[in-house]
Enzyme design. Structure first.
Site, short mmCIF file in Angstrom:
data_model
loop_
_atom_site.label_atom_id
_atom_site.label_comp_id
_atom_site.label_asym_id
_atom_site.label_seq_id
_atom_site.Cartn_x
_atom_site.Cartn_y
_atom_site.Cartn_z
N LYS A 245 29.46 54.00 35.22
CA LYS A 245 29.53 55.04 36.27
C LYS A 245 30.01 56.38 35.72
CE LYS A 245 28.80 52.44 40.05
NZ LYS A 245 27.85 52.49 41.04
N LYS B 80 20.47 45.06 38.55
CA LYS B 80 21.07 44.49 39.75
C LYS B 80 20.53 45.15 41.03
CE LYS B 80 25.40 45.84 41.08
NZ LYS B 80 26.86 45.87 41.29
N LYS C 172 23.39 48.49 46.41
CA LYS C 172 23.30 49.23 47.66
C LYS C 172 23.30 50.74 47.46
CE LYS C 172 27.73 47.27 48.95
NZ LYS C 172 28.82 47.66 48.08
P1 TYM Z 1 30.58 45.69 45.88
O1 TYM Z 1 30.75 46.34 47.20
O2 TYM Z 1 29.89 46.42 44.80
O3 TYM Z 1 29.86 44.31 46.07
C1 TYM Z 1 30.30 43.39 47.06
C2 TYM Z 1 30.09 41.97 46.56
O4 TYM Z 1 28.71 41.68 46.40
C3 TYM Z 1 28.46 41.23 45.08
N1 TYM Z 1 27.14 41.74 44.67
C4 TYM Z 1 26.13 40.97 44.25
N2 TYM Z 1 26.03 39.64 44.06
C5 TYM Z 1 24.85 39.16 43.63
N3 TYM Z 1 23.78 39.96 43.36
C6 TYM Z 1 23.84 41.29 43.51
N4 TYM Z 1 22.80 42.06 43.26
C7 TYM Z 1 25.07 41.87 43.98
N5 TYM Z 1 25.46 43.13 44.25
C8 TYM Z 1 26.75 43.03 44.67
C9 TYM Z 1 29.58 41.81 44.25
O5 TYM Z 1 29.80 41.08 43.07
C10 TYM Z 1 30.74 41.71 45.21
O6 TYM Z 1 31.30 40.41 45.20
N6 TYM Z 1 35.05 46.25 43.83
C11 TYM Z 1 34.33 45.47 44.80
C12 TYM Z 1 34.97 45.47 46.15
C13 TYM Z 1 36.39 45.02 46.16
C14 TYM Z 1 36.84 43.69 46.03
C15 TYM Z 1 38.27 43.77 46.11
C16 TYM Z 1 36.21 42.45 45.85
C17 TYM Z 1 37.46 45.82 46.32
N7 TYM Z 1 38.60 45.06 46.29
C18 TYM Z 1 39.05 42.62 46.02
C19 TYM Z 1 37.02 41.31 45.76
C20 TYM Z 1 38.42 41.40 45.84
C21 TYM Z 1 32.93 46.03 44.93
O7 TYM Z 1 32.72 47.19 44.75
O8 TYM Z 1 32.01 45.18 45.36
#
Ligand code: TYM
Length: 326
Positions: free
Chosen positions: A111, A192, A195
């Site tokens: 990023k 990947k 979103k």
């Molecule tokens: P984020 O919002 O990017 O993604 C949310 C969750 O979805 C999973 N994910 C995927 N899994 C499979 N295939 C994909 N293409 C895909 N895209 C996203 C991510 O692995 C994630 O589990 N930093 C985190 C949010 C967060 C968090 C936390 C998570 C903040 N604090 C504490 C767990 C515990 C994030 O940006 O996820």
């Protein structure tokens, strides 16, 4: 009872990848674990946001969690920024995190390349995530494989902190889907499904019109062969579609390959489209009933109260241990 916790960042629509990687896993485990799920809105601020859009999206995410099967009776559901002590916990943890380890995070490296004027928040992002996890004495963190490194950093921080100040944090474990599936972009199946992607043709949003979802799947990139076989390297498109089926139905890769032996790509895509449309169609029906309901606000009030009490307690313990008290 062991505790699971996860969060999703409201930086774009929720995708099929988020559903498969995190939300669906939570719904499967909510009967056996004490479950916490939240919207990581403070994390969204690490990249530029439109405040009006962001506010709308936070509520939409909460409604979508419940529509996806997260049961408010079995889960503590909340918005990260409602838990005021989390950033304070994060600050103390930041002072126990090395610049080197934070800057080695893959997500930070990627990023920070995208925009020369990236924020400091992009670097400290995984420490805030550690605070999200550690305040609640979390045992397991269901995430997609892309977040595994961040959960591992949370573990390292917890272990280091405990060594220095005594047993304050439980050391959490990441929980990755059985196959470690990362759902890929339908147009470019080497990356990947994300979103925040600019090319929505490759991304299935849980908010997409059903007709559009069908169209996106039918025009997914495949290859010039004719066989439905799992091979991530040579056939990333077909393998991604197989992964979607496996994740949504519980069938094995082998079973899917056998089902479609001798069939063509059109037939296979049609099957995948029907499946995804059915799953997301049902979710959307529930979502529409929920999104403007008062019920949602009481769920959030209750979640904030419960999570805040825990965060307050953990913060006070940390203050005592590090010596920032009166
Ligand atoms: P984020 O919002 O990017 O993604 C949310 C969750 O979805 C999973 N994910 C995927 N899994 C499979 N295939 C994909 N293409 C895909 N895209 C996203 C991510 O692995 C994630 O589990 N930093 C985190 C949010 C967060 C968090 C936390 C998570 C903040 N604090 C504490 C767990 C515990 C994030 O940006 O996820």
């Amino acid at each position: 009872m062991k505790r699971i916790l996860t969060g999703l960042k409201p930086t774009g629509d929720l995708t099929l990848g988020n559903y498969i990687g995190a939300i669906k896993q939570m719904t499967k485990m909510q009967d056996e674990y004490e479950s916490y799920i939240f919207v990581a809105d403070l994390h969204a601020l690490t990249v530029p946001q439109n405040p009006i859009e962001l506010k709308k999206r936070i509520r939409a995410f909460i409604a979508m969690y419940i529509a996806c099967g997260i049961d408010p009776k079995k889960n503590t559901i909340y918005i990260q920024s409602d838990i005021e002590y989390i950033p304070s916990i994060s600050w103390i943890l930041e002072c126990s995190t090395y610049y080197g380890e934070a800057s080695r995070m893959i997500q930070f490296k990627e990023k920070s390349k995208e925009n020369a004027n990236f924020s400091v928040g992009l670097l400290t992002y995984p420490v805030l995530m550690a605070a999200d996890i550690l305040y609640a004495d979390t045992d397991l963190v269901p995430v997609g494989i892309d977040q595994k490194q961040h959960v591992e950093l949370a573990r390292d921080i917890a272990i280091r902190f405990n060594k220095k100040y005594g047993e304050i944090f439980k050391v959490p474990e990441p929980l990755i889907t059985k196959s470690g599936t990362k759902i890929k972009d339908l147009k470019d199946p080497t990356k990947k499904m994300s979103k925040s992607d600019e090319n929505p043709a490759g991304v299935i949003s849980l908010f997409d019109d059903i007709k559009i979802i069908r169209k996106k799947i039918m025009s997914a990139t495949t290859d010039s062969e004719m066989n439905i076989i799992y091979d991530e390297e040579k056939k990333p498109g077909i393998s991604n579609l197989i992964n979607i089926v496996v994740s949504l139905t519980g069938k094995s890769i082998n079973e899917v390959e056998t089902m479609f032996k001798g069939k063509n790509y059109g037939e296979f895509k049609s099957y995948v489209a029907d499946l995804v449309v059915e799953v997301i169609g049902n979710i959307q029906e529930k979502y529409n009933k929920l999104v403007n309901s008062k019920e949602l606000d009481s769920i959030l009030d209750e979640g904030a109260k419960k999570a805040s009490a825990l965060a307050y307690k953990k913060y006070q313990t940390m203050r005592e241990k590090v010596g920032v008290v009166r």
